[in-house]
Design a protein around this motif. Sequence first.
Motif, mmCIF file in Angstrom:
data_model
loop_
_atom_site.group_PDB
_atom_site.id
_atom_site.type_symbol
_atom_site.label_atom_id
_atom_site.label_comp_id
_atom_site.label_asym_id
_atom_site.label_seq_id
_atom_site.Cartn_x
_atom_site.Cartn_y
_atom_site.Cartn_z
ATOM 1 N N GLN A 486 0.856 -1.195 0.000
ATOM 2 C CA GLN A 486 0.000 0.000 0.000
ATOM 3 C C GLN A 486 0.885 1.236 0.000
ATOM 4 N N ILE A 488 0.690 5.637 0.043
ATOM 5 C CA ILE A 488 -0.111 6.840 0.236
ATOM 6 C C ILE A 488 0.808 8.049 0.099
ATOM 7 N N SER A 515 -3.054 7.405 -3.707
ATOM 8 C CA SER A 515 -2.852 6.132 -3.043
ATOM 9 C C SER A 515 -2.854 5.014 -4.067
ATOM 10 N N ARG A 535 -5.370 2.236 -7.921
ATOM 11 C CA ARG A 535 -4.787 3.490 -7.446
ATOM 12 C C ARG A 535 -5.672 4.659 -7.854
#
Length: 796
Positions: A486, A488, A515, A535
């Motif tokens: 992940q 961000i 993200s 995304r």
Amino acid sequence: MGRFLIMMVALMAGAANATIPLTRINQDQTPITIDGHVDEPVWQTIDPISDFRVLEPDTMAEGKHRTELRYVYDDRGIYVSAIMFQPKGTLVKQLSGRDSFFSNRDTISITFDTSGDGRYGFWFAVALGDALSDGTVLPERKFSNDWDGPWRGRSQEREDGWSAELFIPWGVVSMPHSGDTRHIGGYVSRKVAYLDERWGWPALPPTQPRFMSALEPLEMQGVQPGQQYSVYPFMAVGYDGVDAEMRYRAGADVFWRPSTNFQLTATVNPDFGNVESDEVVVNLSATEVFFPEKRLFFLEGQEVFVASPRADTRGRGVGNSGAPYTMVNSRRIGGIPREPLNTEGYTIPDRELVQPVELKGAVKATGQIGNLRYGVLGAYEEDVKYDVLDNGRPLNLHGKGSDYGIARVLYENSSSGAYKALGFLSTAVLHEEGDALAQGLDWHYLSPSGKLKVDGQAMTSDKDGEQRGYGGFLDFELTYRRGLIQRIGLEYFDEHLDINDLGFLQRNDHYQVRSSLIWTTSNLGWARENQFDIRGFVRKSVTESLFNGGALFIADRLSLNDLSTLTTRLGFFPSYYDDLNSFGNGTYRIDDKVDLSVDWRTDSTRVWQFGMRGGYRNEDLGGDTYTANFGVTWRPSDRFSTRVDVTYMDREGWLLHQNNRLFATFDADQWMPSFSMEYFISARQQLRMSLQWVGIRASEAEFFDVPARPGKLLSRAKPTGAGSRSSYDFSVSQFTFQARYRWELAPLSDLFIVYTRQADRAAALGGDDFSDIFERSWRQPLTDFLVLKLRYRLGT
């Protein structure tokens, strides 16, 4: 359960990191000839490393065929041998130029963490057939092929597979000062092309977060490299077909490394006429297109000036990574010139505004003191001469070139198991019309497990005549488990930040959150690997507080058991306000848009390789665009290959700015064919030809005005009267043709013969067919240049 146990055992073996003492030899008494045969007696005295695991796809199973890896070293450098066992009929040999990074062929690649503690390193690869590749690597897995060193590598076919030998002199790599005992990290990967698998030791698959900090420790005694220098004098002679004149140039590149933790590089009167041409891109929008650096001087040692992962957009993932954010874009140095200030009454041909500015010279110093790495760079442009017309009469205008400066320091520490770094970067562009300065502070963190990664940068710009600007970003990357990542990102740039005199930033004046989630699974049974990527981003302007961008992207790449790939992409763009493409004439709202495509590619090791893609997307005001692509590669032998690729776009409602507040939509046909051919007389002699062309025919449809306040475009009648045109139809023809012959006389010593012909023609020629459009641009090139260049390396 069995597969789980295999993976756990492999990961535990990779994580053990027991230090391996290497064998020191006396090369005078135990000579090793780098010929790829691995037949010297000394190799038989070394126990081989053979625990290679399948990393791509990341099954972590033992490799199907045995690999035997051995290291030895002496005062001059490190020697590596590898024997790759496999049936001879399965070998895949494809010759290529240096640093052909993604060719699918049998290859052995060696990575060394020469810092000894995971801060920086170098990689070296030899493919079957002797094609060499090399580059640098930064934490945690940021590979680059932007570095070339004078090392040696050879390969040989065997009845039971193939083998390779490499020699890397200590003087070509950066290393810190050390006592009598020196530690470096080691990693080796083997590409088995007929299986399309990568095997490695230690077992560090790309789906896990740690790499540089987890390389196998290698121990050596008494390695204290001495100084090294290299001088690369060159001579070039060329003929400019546009100006019908001969051109001569001579200069030199100098590399001096008095110790392994300092290097000084300089170039005097450089010539970049042998540089590979850029991709052909037609850009009619207000956002700049990024082109990567290809000049050797600016590529080598550039890693210290990379202040964040956002500065590098290269990657092998299926998701869209976007344009870079970087304070150092060396393509600005010696790029297109600034327009002269006083041009009233003069006609400046387009060619004069796109010709690169020549350099007087440049100097670069990089080094390390303890945990501190540093770099400085200065470059100086020649004055610019413009050939203009004064009422049809030829005239010369003159302008000053720019001077460039870059300074960088980076403090790194990994003593506690976590990687921590703090850096400062400063750039300056000095010109008689005004100076542009920028400064940035960057920070980096990687947890001991490698699961949490943090990178950030704050920057400011100060340009003569403008307010100081501020901005920055903060990125987090979290690996939940192997194969699930992940990311961000948070960012803010005010309306005054402008780093583009030497850096690259597509837009300022916004807040943005972005993200991504990447999920990779392997060994599915019915398929080899699947990578799913979702995304998105949302963006709001600072000055107008309007939603000026957002999207959701879903992509999936499926690698099938027959080694073909199927890639699907879907993008959704909610309605937003566009504040750029009116070129300063107001803000307008565009409709929701959808973008989707399906792409299929066959096994790249076959004689015939095929690819097809189909796509659909909405235009800004609701029109439809359809895209079709077909490509075929023919590789009848390991020495010859040719590729033809054709893309066609049918556009309805293409929205383009015309002038002031006027917009128009167009119905357009766009063809984008390309052709390339490579023939290798040997691994050191290459002949390459390539042609890329973009042709567009566009017919006017509707007309609009930008509203006085942000909102939808206002429909209007076609303009008439003073300043208007009878027809807004237009055509575009842009092409690049290049033929290159390269003969590598010795490591980093070359003879180049390069012919380049380029054109960029746009005109109101709506009635012409595509053959006429191409023919006109071919007859009126911006560049028509033939150059012969000889460069030879002298030194230690």
